[in-house]
Design a protein around this motif. Structure first.
Motif, PDB file in Angstrom:
ATOM      1  N   ILE A 188       6.082   9.161   5.017  1.00 17.06           N
ATOM      2  CA  ILE A 188       5.507   9.701   6.248  1.00 17.06           C
ATOM      3  C   ILE A 188       6.397   9.233   7.389  1.00 17.06           C
ATOM      4  O   ILE A 188       6.412   8.046   7.721  1.00 17.06           O
ATOM      5  CB  ILE A 188       4.062   9.205   6.463  1.00 17.06           C
ATOM      6  N   GLY A 189       7.150  10.135   7.974  1.00 16.02           N
ATOM      7  CA  GLY A 189       8.087   9.727   9.006  1.00 16.02           C
ATOM      8  C   GLY A 189       9.165   8.836   8.421  1.00 16.02           C
ATOM      9  O   GLY A 189       9.852   9.214   7.475  1.00 16.02           O
ATOM     10  N   VAL A 190       9.268   7.618   8.951  1.00 15.93           N
ATOM     11  CA  VAL A 190      10.307   6.698   8.479  1.00 15.93           C
ATOM     12  C   VAL A 190       9.756   5.632   7.532  1.00 15.93           C
ATOM     13  O   VAL A 190      10.478   4.716   7.161  1.00 15.93           O
ATOM     14  CB  VAL A 190      11.020   6.013   9.667  1.00 15.93           C
ATOM     15  N   TYR A 191       8.509   5.739   7.145  1.00 11.85           N
ATOM     16  CA  TYR A 191       7.953   4.729   6.243  1.00 11.85           C
ATOM     17  C   TYR A 191       7.339   5.380   5.012  1.00 11.85           C
ATOM     18  O   TYR A 191       7.135   6.600   4.941  1.00 11.85           O
ATOM     19  CB  TYR A 191       6.934   3.839   6.959  1.00 11.85           C
ATOM     20  N   HIS A 192       7.053   4.539   4.015  1.00  9.79           N
ATOM     21  CA  HIS A 192       6.496   4.982   2.750  1.00  9.79           C
ATOM     22  C   HIS A 192       5.172   4.262   2.521  1.00  9.79           C
ATOM     23  O   HIS A 192       5.039   3.071   2.823  1.00  9.79           O
ATOM     24  CB  HIS A 192       7.459   4.663   1.603  1.00  9.79           C
ATOM     25  N   VAL A 193       4.193   4.972   1.957  1.00  9.07           N
ATOM     26  CA  VAL A 193       2.870   4.402   1.696  1.00  9.07           C
ATOM     27  C   VAL A 193       2.458   4.721   0.265  1.00  9.07           C
ATOM     28  O   VAL A 193       2.985   5.646  -0.361  1.00  9.07           O
ATOM     29  CB  VAL A 193       1.816   4.946   2.689  1.00  9.07           C
ATOM     30  N   PRO A 194       1.508   3.963  -0.292  1.00  9.47           N
ATOM     31  CA  PRO A 194       1.126   4.168  -1.693  1.00  9.47           C
ATOM     32  C   PRO A 194       0.396   5.486  -1.932  1.00  9.47           C
ATOM     33  O   PRO A 194      -0.298   6.011  -1.050  1.00  9.47           O
ATOM     34  CB  PRO A 194       0.198   2.983  -1.981  1.00  9.47           C
ATOM     35  N   ARG A 195       0.535   5.973  -3.168  1.00 10.63           N
ATOM     36  CA  ARG A 195      -0.235   7.115  -3.642  1.00 10.63           C
ATOM     37  C   ARG A 195      -1.323   6.701  -4.624  1.00 10.63           C
ATOM     38  O   ARG A 195      -2.272   7.446  -4.846  1.00 10.63           O
ATOM     39  CB  ARG A 195       0.669   8.121  -4.339  1.00 10.63           C
ATOM     40  N   GLY A 196      -1.167   5.543  -5.258  1.00 11.85           N
ATOM     41  CA  GLY A 196      -2.138   5.134  -6.266  1.00 11.85           C
ATOM     42  C   GLY A 196      -1.977   3.681  -6.642  1.00 11.85           C
ATOM     43  O   GLY A 196      -1.204   2.927  -6.039  1.00 11.85           O
ATOM     44  N   VAL A 197      -2.707   3.275  -7.694  1.00 12.81           N
ATOM     45  CA  VAL A 197      -2.776   1.859  -8.041  1.00 12.81           C
ATOM     46  C   VAL A 197      -1.420   1.314  -8.467  1.00 12.81           C
ATOM     47  O   VAL A 197      -1.099   0.145  -8.192  1.00 12.81           O
ATOM     48  CB  VAL A 197      -3.844   1.629  -9.134  1.00 12.81           C
ATOM     49  N   ASP A 198      -0.591   2.106  -9.128  1.00 15.97           N
ATOM     50  CA  ASP A 198       0.709   1.589  -9.559  1.00 15.97           C
ATOM     51  C   ASP A 198       1.604   1.252  -8.369  1.00 15.97           C
ATOM     52  O   ASP A 198       2.415   0.316  -8.443  1.00 15.97           O
ATOM     53  CB  ASP A 198       1.401   2.595 -10.472  1.00 15.97           C
ATOM     54  N   ASP A 199       1.468   1.990  -7.273  1.00 17.61           N
ATOM     55  CA  ASP A 199       2.237   1.666  -6.073  1.00 17.61           C
ATOM     56  C   ASP A 199       1.762   0.352  -5.460  1.00 17.61           C
ATOM     57  O   ASP A 199       2.569  -0.504  -5.076  1.00 17.61           O
ATOM     58  CB  ASP A 199       2.125   2.801  -5.046  1.00 17.61           C
ATOM     59  N   TYR A 200       0.447   0.176  -5.345  1.00 18.42           N
ATOM     60  CA  TYR A 200      -0.072  -1.091  -4.823  1.00 18.42           C
ATOM     61  C   TYR A 200       0.340  -2.257  -5.719  1.00 18.42           C
ATOM     62  O   TYR A 200       0.727  -3.325  -5.234  1.00 18.42           O
ATOM     63  CB  TYR A 200      -1.596  -1.045  -4.715  1.00 18.42           C
ATOM     64  N   ARG A 201       0.252  -2.052  -7.034  1.00 18.14           N
ATOM     65  CA  ARG A 201       0.640  -3.125  -7.955  1.00 18.14           C
ATOM     66  C   ARG A 201       2.100  -3.517  -7.764  1.00 18.14           C
ATOM     67  O   ARG A 201       2.444  -4.710  -7.785  1.00 18.14           O
ATOM     68  CB  ARG A 201       0.423  -2.669  -9.390  1.00 18.14           C
ATOM     69  N   ALA A 202       2.960  -2.532  -7.582  1.00 15.16           N
ATOM     70  CA  ALA A 202       4.385  -2.827  -7.400  1.00 15.16           C
ATOM     71  C   ALA A 202       4.614  -3.679  -6.157  1.00 15.16           C
ATOM     72  O   ALA A 202       5.479  -4.567  -6.145  1.00 15.16           O
ATOM     73  CB  ALA A 202       5.179  -1.528  -7.315  1.00 15.16           C
ATOM     74  N   ILE A 203       3.846  -3.420  -5.104  1.00 16.95           N
ATOM     75  CA  ILE A 203       3.992  -4.204  -3.878  1.00 16.95           C
ATOM     76  C   ILE A 203       3.546  -5.644  -4.120  1.00 16.95           C
ATOM     77  O   ILE A 203       4.231  -6.600  -3.727  1.00 16.95           O
ATOM     78  CB  ILE A 203       3.200  -3.565  -2.725  1.00 16.95           C
ATOM     79  N   TYR A 204       2.390  -5.824  -4.752  1.00 18.39           N
ATOM     80  CA  TYR A 204       1.935  -7.190  -5.050  1.00 18.39           C
ATOM     81  C   TYR A 204       2.949  -7.932  -5.911  1.00 18.39           C
ATOM     82  O   TYR A 204       3.242  -9.116  -5.680  1.00 18.39           O
ATOM     83  CB  TYR A 204       0.580  -7.166  -5.753  1.00 18.39           C
ATOM     84  N   ARG A 205       3.489  -7.253  -6.921  1.00 20.78           N
ATOM     85  CA  ARG A 205       4.458  -7.928  -7.790  1.00 20.78           C
ATOM     86  C   ARG A 205       5.668  -8.408  -6.996  1.00 20.78           C
ATOM     87  O   ARG A 205       6.146  -9.536  -7.183  1.00 20.78           O
ATOM     88  CB  ARG A 205       4.890  -6.975  -8.916  1.00 20.78           C
ATOM     89  N   ALA A 206       6.160  -7.553  -6.098  1.00 24.22           N
ATOM     90  CA  ALA A 206       7.335  -7.932  -5.303  1.00 24.22           C
ATOM     91  C   ALA A 206       7.014  -9.082  -4.362  1.00 24.22           C
ATOM     92  O   ALA A 206       7.821 -10.012  -4.203  1.00 24.22           O
ATOM     93  CB  ALA A 206       7.838  -6.722  -4.512  1.00 24.22           C
ATOM     94  N   TYR A 207       5.846  -9.053  -3.734  1.00 16.17           N
ATOM     95  CA  TYR A 207       5.470 -10.140  -2.834  1.00 16.17           C
ATOM     96  C   TYR A 207       5.362 -11.459  -3.591  1.00 16.17           C
ATOM     97  O   TYR A 207       5.794 -12.510  -3.107  1.00 16.17           O
ATOM     98  CB  TYR A 207       4.133  -9.821  -2.153  1.00 16.17           C
ATOM     99  N   LEU A 208       4.781 -11.403  -4.775  1.00 16.68           N
ATOM    100  CA  LEU A 208       4.551 -12.643  -5.518  1.00 16.68           C
ATOM    101  C   LEU A 208       5.794 -13.148  -6.231  1.00 16.68           C
ATOM    102  O   LEU A 208       5.767 -14.230  -6.824  1.00 16.68           O
ATOM    103  CB  LEU A 208       3.400 -12.447  -6.507  1.00 16.68           C
ATOM    104  N   GLU A 209       6.870 -12.417  -6.165  1.00 18.33           N
ATOM    105  CA  GLU A 209       8.152 -12.946  -6.608  1.00 18.33           C
ATOM    106  C   GLU A 209       8.852 -13.730  -5.511  1.00 18.33           C
ATOM    107  O   GLU A 209       9.863 -14.394  -5.765  1.00 18.33           O
ATOM    108  CB  GLU A 209       9.051 -11.806  -7.101  1.00 18.33           C
ATOM    109  N   ASP A 210       8.312 -13.673  -4.304  1.00 17.74           N
ATOM    110  CA  ASP A 210       8.874 -14.468  -3.207  1.00 17.74           C
ATOM    111  C   ASP A 210       8.694 -15.952  -3.537  1.00 17.74           C
ATOM    112  O   ASP A 210       7.580 -16.403  -3.831  1.00 17.74           O
ATOM    113  CB  ASP A 210       8.162 -14.135  -1.895  1.00 17.74           C
ATOM    114  N   PRO A 211       9.749 -16.757  -3.486  1.00 17.61           N
ATOM    115  CA  PRO A 211       9.626 -18.157  -3.933  1.00 17.61           C
ATOM    116  C   PRO A 211       8.700 -18.991  -3.069  1.00 17.61           C
ATOM    117  O   PRO A 211       8.030 -19.906  -3.591  1.00 17.61           O
ATOM    118  CB  PRO A 211      11.072 -18.674  -3.872  1.00 17.61           C
ATOM    119  N   ASP A 212       8.625 -18.710  -1.781  1.00 17.64           N
ATOM    120  CA  ASP A 212       7.786 -19.542  -0.915  1.00 17.64           C
ATOM    121  C   ASP A 212       6.305 -19.218  -1.104  1.00 17.64           C
ATOM    122  O   ASP A 212       5.455 -20.120  -1.124  1.00 17.64           O
ATOM    123  CB  ASP A 212       8.199 -19.350   0.546  1.00 17.64           C
TER     124      ASP A 212
END
Length: 696
Positions: free
Chosen positions: A217-241
């Protein structure tokens, strides 16, 4: 709090989608090998009580080896020589390979270590957690609270600083848990290739958080379903801090808006337009359930292994939005698919009430289409406070006598809300639950984990000189916070009135979302109404999300006549702090000649009698020390986290709230203010943190 029997605990574990682990004789574990790559999102614990804790990990298939069952090992020593609990849990793709185990029968006020083991002998990293003191133990409490981590636009090095400082403290002063007030993830993803130079608001986009599908949408991307939300959580929780913090402390979490939709409410997602999004609401709830260990519940008899998604369709919410939205059946099923409001007791001193401020709220009134005439001509980020109060109250305004017309900008505009119900943030069911818990609490201190703030941030726009007038004729005060409780003043007044009537004292709101540090007291009204505070409030700055001051640096041009109200000087110092605490005249005077004493002489004491502190440019975290006689809250402000280095604090500011008796007013006293950023950010503090004198 009575000890629960095994049957009750099994039922509770099933309701929160966890397996129950109960103390029993535990033999020494077979040797295993720690393999953090097999557990890429680390480990976590959540919602401690005096005898139990919820433990979490994720073990996806790796390198051709799939695990189907995990065993958790809990010990009283970090070497696991003295194991006290062992329990197992099946995992599969339906739950995205996540594992939740409720460990019970533990000792109160105790440190425990835990780890997970798969059937191949691969061990997770070791986590540390704590149980709460027993409900009758007057044990001092130390904890931190945070909000708004955005690793797409920066780093989570706030946690790096928090961990370093905690390690340097004596053991008895170390933190026991972290209260996360929401925006654990940001569902709006900016990819560098979509932006000029890969930059947004002066920051390079990291681009490592990606969705398998998503919608642009414009210059950003948003989820379509649960797999998109899951991918975001996985990436955040790979952050070492983030991962290190979750392994060091138990977290107590609520969600805010970005776990679902940026400006969403109930099951409506709002980006370029408002959309019926019942299926997306359920998907967002499912991903949060899978990745955030919390004692939440699902309706009916839930499957103990996973989230049970109700069948819903995306049906528009028809009719007057505040009158019928909640009754639409698909909306009802979506917003009730996961209940996160709950309470946590920490000894005799601390009772934490956690609310959901997004799932049951009505549409923010100032964003409604009918409010468009009242948005014209307003300064950036501000809304006319009196107009918001009238629109929010609807037909209940002035005791049931709302005005037929509302004067704004010198024009009389028909009141579009005159026949509508008042807005709500909590919804009736949750509000009853909250007030019942608040009135019935026997703890010394009642803390509200509020996600959005109650203290208004406002400016006396009616005092702008005629030469700086915008396209609207402004009068009175304008607020910045129409998405938090400032946009729902009717229900805010109802809650504060109920607390006052019940004689509730030592009531403290802890909030986030605002990307600012604020300290003050909460009153149902401010000047020109009566200032009668009922509670204290502390708002924490963002972990990483850009602040209002950062946004204004790019949204309010250098030649904008009102820029001095937001930013001043070559280094764009956040003059907005002065505007919302001392008034527009003080900020304009400072911009004219840089004379701080002259600026303070023009301060308007009616702007912010409720605020002891406000920094609209603040990143960092806050800590709370709770005793029977007082609470001390320290703000630790760090630079914008655009690198992964451990940040040196820009300032430390500590406030104290002394315990008060029913009928007395709460007060917030500043104890300490120190740091190199003080002089540039605050009109009333010199570089040493001493307050400047004022003349009114």
């Amino acid at each position: 709090m009575p000890m629960q029997n095994r049957r009750e605990l099994m039922k509770m574990a099933a309701a929160m989608g966890a397996t129950l682990a109960w103390p029993a004789p535990v033999r020494a574990a077979d040797a295993g090998v720690e393999d953090r790559s097999a557990y890429p999102q680390g480990v976590a614990s959540g919602d401690p009580t005096c005898d139990s804790i919820l433990l979490w990990t994720r073990r996806p298939p790796t390198a051709g080896r799939k695990a189907s069952r995990l065993t958790v090992e809990v010990a009283e020593t970090s070497d696991f020589d003295n194991m006290v609990v062992s329990g197992s849990h099946a995992i599969d793709a339906d739950g995205d390979w996540t594992c939740r185990i409720l460990v019970t029968g533990l000792h109160s006020d105790r440190t425990y270590w835990y780890r997970f083991r798969d059937e191949h002998g691969r061990l997770s990293r070791t986590g540390r957690t704590f149980t709460a003191p027993s409900p009758d133990a007057e044990r001092e409490a130390c904890f931190a609270f945070v909000s708004c981590q955005n690793v797409n636009m920066g780093y989570a090095t706030t946690f790096l600083r928090m961990i370093a400082e905690d390690r340097a403290r004596p053991a008895h002063e170390q933190l026991r848990f972290v209260l996360h007030l929401g925006d654990f993830i940001y569902e709006m993803l900016f990819y560098p290739e979509d932006l000029p130079g890969g930059m947004l608001q002066g920051r390079p986009m990291r681009g490592h958080v990606r969705m398998p599908e998503g919608e642009k949408i414009g210059v950003y991307h948003v989820p379509r379903g649960v797999d998109d939300y899951r991918a975001i959580y996985r990436a955040y929780l790979e952050d070492p801090d983030i991962q290190d913090a979750r392994a060091r402390w138990p977290f107590i979490c609520v969600w805010d808006n970005h776990e679902f939709s940026n400006r969403g409410w109930q099951s409506v997602a709002v980006y370029d337009r408002a959309r019926a999004a019942q299926r997306l609401r359920v998907a967002a709830n499912q991903a949060w359930f899978e990745y955030v260990p919390a004692r939440v519940s699902q309706p009916g008899e839930a499957d103990p292994m996973r989230f049970r998604a109700p069948a819903v369709a995306d049906v528009p919410l028809a009719g007057p939005i505040r009158d019928s939205a909640a009754r639409e059946p698909n909306n009802q099923r979506a917003i009730h698919s996961l209940r996160i409001y709950r309470d946590v007791r920490w000894g005799a001193l601390l009772h934490l009430l956690l609310t959901d401020t997004r799932s049951f709220r009505t549409q923010p009134v100032y964003e409604a289409d009918f409010a468009a005439p009242f948005r014209r001509g307003m300064p950036p980020y501000f809304a006319p406070q009196k107009v918001v109060e009238i629109l929010d109250a609807g037909k209940s305004f002035a005791g049931g006598n709302p005005p037929a017309e509302i004067v704004h900008g010198g024009m009389a505009i028909p009141n579009p809300a005159a026949r509508m119900e008042a807005g709500t943030m909590l919804g009736e069911e949750q509000k009853r639950w909250f007030l019942d818990r608040l009135r019935g609490s026997t703890a010394r201190w009642k803390f509200w984990g509020n996600s959005v703030a109650m203290t208004d941030i406002r400016a006396d726009v009616g005092n702008l000189p005629a030469s700086m007038a915008t396209s609207a004729k402004l009068d009175g005060f304008a607020i910045t916070n129409t998405h938090d409780w400032g946009g729902y003043p009717t229900e805010r007044a109802e809650i504060l009135g109920a607390a006052r009537a019940a004689g509730v004292s030592n009531f403290v709101s802890l909030a986030g979302d605002r990307h600012a540090f604020c300290a003050g007291t909460v009153s149902a009204s401010l000047c020109p109404g009566e200032f009668a505070p009922v509670a204290a409030e502390f708002v924490v700055g963002s972990i990483g999300t850009p602040t209002l001051a950062e946004a204004a640096a790019h949204a309010v041009p250098d030649d904008h006549p009102l820029r001095p109200l937001y930013l001043q000087g070559d280094d764009a110092a956040p003059a907005i702090n002065m505007t919302v605490t001392h008034g527009v005249a003080a900020s304009l005077q400072l911009a004219e000649d840089g004379d701080r004493s002259a600026a303070l002489a023009l301060r308007n004491p009616d702007v912010a009698p409720h605020l002891a502190f406000a920094d609209m440019a603040g990143h960092g975290f806050a800590t709370v020390r709770v005793t029977a006689s007082a609470i001390d809250v320290e703000f630790i402000c760090v630079p914008a986290p655009i690198t992964d280095a451990d940040p040196d604090p820009l300032y430390r500011v500590t406030h104290r709230v002394a315990a008060w008796a029913p009928g007395e007013r709460p007060g917030v006293e500043r104890l300490v203010a120190d740091g190199p950023a003080l002089a540039a950010r605050f009109l009333d503090l010199d570089p040493t943190g001493r307050e400047q004198s004022t003349s009114n």
